[in-house]
Design an enzyme around this catalytic site. Sequence first.
Site, mmCIF file in Angstrom:
data_model
loop_
_atom_site.group_PDB
_atom_site.id
_atom_site.type_symbol
_atom_site.label_atom_id
_atom_site.label_comp_id
_atom_site.label_asym_id
_atom_site.label_seq_id
_atom_site.Cartn_x
_atom_site.Cartn_y
_atom_site.Cartn_z
ATOM 1 N N GLU A 122 50.827 45.368 76.038
ATOM 2 C CA GLU A 122 50.133 45.728 77.441
ATOM 3 C C GLU A 122 49.319 44.673 77.839
ATOM 4 O O GLU A 122 48.574 43.887 76.916
ATOM 5 C CB GLU A 122 49.367 47.186 77.335
ATOM 6 C CG GLU A 122 50.106 48.471 76.843
ATOM 7 C CD GLU A 122 49.911 48.572 75.221
ATOM 8 O OE1 GLU A 122 49.325 48.024 74.590
ATOM 9 O OE2 GLU A 122 50.966 49.267 74.912
ATOM 10 N N ASN A 173 45.509 39.989 84.883
ATOM 11 C CA ASN A 173 45.562 38.806 83.816
ATOM 12 C C ASN A 173 46.859 37.881 83.884
ATOM 13 O O ASN A 173 47.586 37.763 83.046
ATOM 14 C CB ASN A 173 45.358 39.409 82.331
ATOM 15 C CG ASN A 173 44.779 38.204 81.484
ATOM 16 O OD1 ASN A 173 44.767 37.082 81.750
ATOM 17 N ND2 ASN A 173 44.429 38.595 80.313
ATOM 18 N N TYR A 220 52.893 35.160 78.111
ATOM 19 C CA TYR A 220 53.947 35.929 77.416
ATOM 20 C C TYR A 220 55.355 35.680 77.876
ATOM 21 O O TYR A 220 56.090 35.619 77.436
ATOM 22 C CB TYR A 220 53.458 37.561 77.659
ATOM 23 C CG TYR A 220 52.108 37.803 77.161
ATOM 24 C CD1 TYR A 220 51.929 37.537 75.725
ATOM 25 C CD2 TYR A 220 51.334 38.455 77.947
ATOM 26 C CE1 TYR A 220 50.515 37.745 75.241
ATOM 27 C CE2 TYR A 220 50.045 38.875 77.199
ATOM 28 C CZ TYR A 220 49.718 38.479 75.708
ATOM 29 O OH TYR A 220 48.427 38.639 75.541
#
Length: 144
Positions: free
Chosen positions: A102, A107, A114
């Site tokens: 999560e 962000n 990621y």
Amino acid sequence: MILTKMLPRHIDGVKTLLDDCFGNNAWSRESIEAQLEKEVSRCAVALDGDKVIGYIAYEVIVDEGSLIELAVAPEYRRKGIGSKLVELMLTSCNGVKTVCLEVRVSNLQAIKLYREAGFQRLSLRRKYYDDPVEDALIMVRSMP
């Protein structure tokens, strides 16, 4: 910079790092200790000399991995440390079919990291975070 398994002697450095990165939302010392002691948990640190400059905690339960916490000291960001910590996690998740995480929707740097590591958007969890209230982007990566 050295990446190594987190040891109890690193707890104070990890606490300082998390306080610097997350302020009021940082884990307590007790939470860090508990994560380190969990049987399913794996924790690693990035060190500059004796200083903890990065931290990752993840869990492996049967064939599923879950990224629990990732932090890099502000003055060491954009130097590949976060990527190296995520890579360490992914290469040590033997037998895992998927890894999930999560991340705050605001962000953008973490989301970019990621995505570059092969994670894809799975869903949105509304009002998941507090202080400030914010949605969480759920991301997943299939493992080879």
